[in-house]
Each structure stands twice: as structure tokens, then as C-alpha cells.
Design a protein around this motif. Structure first.
Motif, PDB file in Angstrom:
ATOM      1  N   THR A  52       0.821  -1.219   0.000  1.00 53.68           N
ATOM      2  CA  THR A  52       0.000   0.000   0.000  1.00 53.68           C
ATOM      3  C   THR A  52       0.850   1.263   0.000  1.00 53.68           C
ATOM      4  O   THR A  52       0.317   2.368   0.051  1.00 53.68           O
ATOM      5  N   GLY A  53       2.190   1.111  -0.040  1.00 57.93           N
ATOM      6  CA  GLY A  53       3.077   2.259  -0.128  1.00 57.93           C
ATOM      7  C   GLY A  53       3.591   2.796   1.193  1.00 57.93           C
ATOM      8  O   GLY A  53       4.325   3.779   1.220  1.00 57.93           O
ATOM      9  N   LYS A  54       3.217   2.174   2.300  1.00 60.25           N
ATOM     10  CA  LYS A  54       3.691   2.644   3.595  1.00 60.25           C
ATOM     11  C   LYS A  54       5.121   2.151   3.834  1.00 60.25           C
ATOM     12  O   LYS A  54       5.470   1.034   3.485  1.00 60.25           O
ATOM     13  N   THR A  55       5.926   3.011   4.457  1.00 58.05           N
ATOM     14  CA  THR A  55       7.295   2.642   4.788  1.00 58.05           C
ATOM     15  C   THR A  55       7.303   1.535   5.836  1.00 58.05           C
ATOM     16  O   THR A  55       6.554   1.594   6.802  1.00 58.05           O
ATOM     17  N   GLN A  56       8.131   0.543   5.641  1.00 61.04           N
ATOM     18  CA  GLN A  56       8.270  -0.533   6.628  1.00 61.04           C
ATOM     19  C   GLN A  56       9.252  -0.055   7.689  1.00 61.04           C
ATOM     20  O   GLN A  56      10.458  -0.253   7.591  1.00 61.04           O
ATOM     21  N   ARG A  57       8.705   0.603   8.718  1.00 63.72           N
ATOM     22  CA  ARG A  57       9.532   1.233   9.735  1.00 63.72           C
ATOM     23  C   ARG A  57      10.428   0.248  10.465  1.00 63.72           C
ATOM     24  O   ARG A  57      11.546   0.567  10.829  1.00 63.72           O
ATOM     25  N   ARG A  58       9.962  -0.967  10.657  1.00 66.72           N
ATOM     26  CA  ARG A  58      10.789  -1.944  11.376  1.00 66.72           C
ATOM     27  C   ARG A  58      12.073  -2.255  10.612  1.00 66.72           C
ATOM     28  O   ARG A  58      13.084  -2.642  11.200  1.00 66.72           O
ATOM     29  N   MET A  59      12.066  -2.055   9.297  1.00 69.15           N
ATOM     30  CA  MET A  59      13.264  -2.280   8.497  1.00 69.15           C
ATOM     31  C   MET A  59      14.284  -1.148   8.682  1.00 69.15           C
ATOM     32  O   MET A  59      15.460  -1.305   8.381  1.00 69.15           O
ATOM     33  N   LEU A  60      13.834   0.006   9.195  1.00 72.52           N
ATOM     34  CA  LEU A  60      14.723   1.141   9.413  1.00 72.52           C
ATOM     35  C   LEU A  60      15.363   1.130  10.797  1.00 72.52           C
ATOM     36  O   LEU A  60      16.352   1.812  11.027  1.00 72.52           O
ATOM     37  N   VAL A  61      14.821   0.354  11.712  1.00 73.97           N
ATOM     38  CA  VAL A  61      15.323   0.330  13.091  1.00 73.97           C
ATOM     39  C   VAL A  61      16.830   0.079  13.151  1.00 73.97           C
ATOM     40  O   VAL A  61      17.554   0.816  13.829  1.00 73.97           O
ATOM     41  N   PRO A  62      17.367  -0.923  12.439  1.00 74.99           N
ATOM     42  CA  PRO A  62      18.815  -1.144  12.513  1.00 74.99           C
ATOM     43  C   PRO A  62      19.630   0.039  11.990  1.00 74.99           C
ATOM     44  O   PRO A  62      20.739   0.285  12.437  1.00 74.99           O
ATOM     45  N   ARG A  63      19.077   0.785  11.046  1.00 76.97           N
ATOM     46  CA  ARG A  63      19.789   1.927  10.467  1.00 76.97           C
ATOM     47  C   ARG A  63      19.943   3.057  11.486  1.00 76.97           C
ATOM     48  O   ARG A  63      20.898   3.794  11.468  1.00 76.97           O
ATOM     49  N   PHE A  64      18.957   3.208  12.372  1.00 78.64           N
ATOM     50  CA  PHE A  64      18.983   4.262  13.376  1.00 78.64           C
ATOM     51  C   PHE A  64      19.651   3.811  14.679  1.00 78.64           C
ATOM     52  O   PHE A  64      19.897   4.625  15.563  1.00 78.64           O
ATOM     53  N   ALA A  65      19.953   2.525  14.814  1.00 80.91           N
ATOM     54  CA  ALA A  65      20.484   1.978  16.070  1.00 80.91           C
ATOM     55  C   ALA A  65      21.761   2.685  16.522  1.00 80.91           C
ATOM     56  O   ALA A  65      21.955   2.914  17.710  1.00 80.91           O
ATOM     57  N   ARG A  70      22.125   9.107  21.461  1.00 85.81           N
ATOM     58  CA  ARG A  70      22.406  10.541  21.328  1.00 85.81           C
ATOM     59  C   ARG A  70      21.269  11.332  21.948  1.00 85.81           C
ATOM     60  O   ARG A  70      20.107  11.015  21.784  1.00 85.81           O
ATOM     61  N   SER A  71      21.617  12.398  22.647  1.00 84.35           N
ATOM     62  CA  SER A  71      20.592  13.170  23.344  1.00 84.35           C
ATOM     63  C   SER A  71      20.175  14.423  22.599  1.00 84.35           C
ATOM     64  O   SER A  71      19.166  15.013  22.917  1.00 84.35           O
ATOM     65  N   MET A  72      20.943  14.851  21.615  1.00 79.77           N
ATOM     66  CA  MET A  72      20.587  16.089  20.946  1.00 79.77           C
ATOM     67  C   MET A  72      20.169  15.838  19.508  1.00 79.77           C
ATOM     68  O   MET A  72      20.577  14.878  18.884  1.00 79.77           O
ATOM     69  N   SER A  73      19.323  16.736  18.998  1.00 80.26           N
ATOM     70  CA  SER A  73      18.888  16.602  17.617  1.00 80.26           C
ATOM     71  C   SER A  73      19.904  17.280  16.700  1.00 80.26           C
ATOM     72  O   SER A  73      20.796  17.974  17.154  1.00 80.26           O
ATOM     73  N   GLY A  74      19.744  17.064  15.429  1.00 78.57           N
ATOM     74  CA  GLY A  74      20.574  17.752  14.464  1.00 78.57           C
ATOM     75  C   GLY A  74      21.576  16.898  13.726  1.00 78.57           C
ATOM     76  O   GLY A  74      22.292  17.401  12.884  1.00 78.57           O
ATOM     77  N   THR A  75      21.658  15.624  13.987  1.00 78.26           N
ATOM     78  CA  THR A  75      22.599  14.763  13.277  1.00 78.26           C
ATOM     79  C   THR A  75      22.067  14.499  11.873  1.00 78.26           C
ATOM     80  O   THR A  75      20.929  14.082  11.713  1.00 78.26           O
ATOM     81  N   VAL A  76      22.886  14.765  10.868  1.00 81.88           N
ATOM     82  CA  VAL A  76      22.540  14.457   9.486  1.00 81.88           C
ATOM     83  C   VAL A  76      23.626  13.532   8.971  1.00 81.88           C
ATOM     84  O   VAL A  76      24.805  13.876   9.004  1.00 81.88           O
ATOM     85  N   ALA A  77      23.240  12.353   8.505  1.00 81.29           N
ATOM     86  CA  ALA A  77      24.234  11.367   8.078  1.00 81.29           C
ATOM     87  C   ALA A  77      23.704  10.558   6.902  1.00 81.29           C
ATOM     88  O   ALA A  77      22.498  10.449   6.687  1.00 81.29           O
ATOM     89  N   HIS A  78      24.636   9.988   6.141  1.00 82.09           N
ATOM     90  CA  HIS A  78      24.268   9.102   5.045  1.00 82.09           C
ATOM     91  C   HIS A  78      23.702   7.821   5.634  1.00 82.09           C
ATOM     92  O   HIS A  78      24.138   7.371   6.695  1.00 82.09           O
ATOM     93  N   ILE A  79      22.734   7.219   4.971  1.00 82.36           N
ATOM     94  CA  ILE A  79      22.127   5.986   5.457  1.00 82.36           C
ATOM     95  C   ILE A  79      23.193   4.903   5.517  1.00 82.36           C
ATOM     96  O   ILE A  79      23.834   4.605   4.501  1.00 82.36           O
ATOM     97  N   PRO A  80      23.398   4.301   6.697  1.00 84.56           N
ATOM     98  CA  PRO A  80      24.380   3.209   6.774  1.00 84.56           C
ATOM     99  C   PRO A  80      23.888   1.984   6.014  1.00 84.56           C
ATOM    100  O   PRO A  80      22.689   1.802   5.820  1.00 84.56           O
ATOM    101  N   ALA A  81      24.819   1.174   5.601  1.00 80.55           N
ATOM    102  CA  ALA A  81      24.461  -0.050   4.877  1.00 80.55           C
ATOM    103  C   ALA A  81      23.594  -0.945   5.759  1.00 80.55           C
ATOM    104  O   ALA A  81      23.731  -0.955   6.979  1.00 80.55           O
ATOM    105  N   ALA A  82      22.709  -1.659   5.118  1.00 76.96           N
ATOM    106  CA  ALA A  82      21.839  -2.578   5.848  1.00 76.96           C
ATOM    107  C   ALA A  82      22.673  -3.665   6.494  1.00 76.96           C
ATOM    108  O   ALA A  82      23.595  -4.192   5.876  1.00 76.96           O
ATOM    109  N   PRO A  83      22.387  -3.973   7.761  1.00 77.53           N
ATOM    110  CA  PRO A  83      23.131  -5.060   8.412  1.00 77.53           C
ATOM    111  C   PRO A  83      22.873  -6.372   7.696  1.00 77.53           C
ATOM    112  O   PRO A  83      21.775  -6.628   7.220  1.00 77.53           O
TER     113      PRO A  83
END
Length: 86
Positions: A52-65, A70-83
Motif C-alpha cells: 500500500t506504499g507505507k514505509t516498513q519502519r521496522r526495516m529502518l530500526v537497525p539503520r537508526f540503532a 544521542r541526546s541532541m537533535s541535528g545529526t545528518v548522516a548518510h544511510i548506513p548499509a543494511a546489516p
């Protein structure tokens, strides 16, 4: 977030963040601090979506791990490779 639940993160699908960096920064700065994404990841890698076009958020969890503690906002980074499951 340990008290409120999930943290807010942002994924931008693009090859190059620089052309939109200023607009992105302005948009994020206009948000109240509590609503700003702690981490903004960008990259051209296709994000998994449901039929239906919705992002599979559970697939992004490892990328944000990497940014979980981190306690502050503002980090901008390239998407790390999928584990890989070895």
C-alpha cells in the motif's frame, strides 16, 4: 525516547543532500525542539514499502540503532548499509 516511546527520525531519499540542505535545515528549525528529528539519514537506497506504499519502519530500526543514545537533535548522516544476517 525512554519516557515517551519512539524517537522521531527522518529519512530523505536522495542521491545528494546538498541541493536541499538549506531548505531541510530551515524546515527543521521551524519545528519546536521536542518535535525535531534527532537524526536525519539520507541516501539513494530504496526504503522497503508495503504493497500500500507505507514505509516498513521496522526495516529502518537497525539503520537508526547507531544513534540511539544521542541526546541532541541535528545529526545528518548518510544511510548506513543494511546489516547483514551472517
Amino acid at each position: 525516547h525512554e519516557i515517551y516511546g519512539e524517537e522521531v527520525g527522518l529519512v530523505v531519499e536522495t542521491d545528494d543532500i546538498e541541493p536541499i540542505r538549506e531548505r531541510l535545515d530551515d524546515a527543521l528549525a521551524s519545528l519546536p525542539v521536542r518535535m525535531r528529528p534527532k537524526v536525519t539519514l539520507w541516501g539513494a537506497e530504496v526504503i522497503s514499502r508495503t504493497h500500500t506504499g507505507k514505509t516498513q519502519r521496522r526495516m529502518l530500526v537497525p539503520r537508526f540503532a547507531e544513534y540511539e543514545r544521542r541526546s541532541m537533535s541535528g545529526t545528518v548522516a548518510h544511510i548506513p548499509a543494511a546489516p547483514t544476517n551472517a
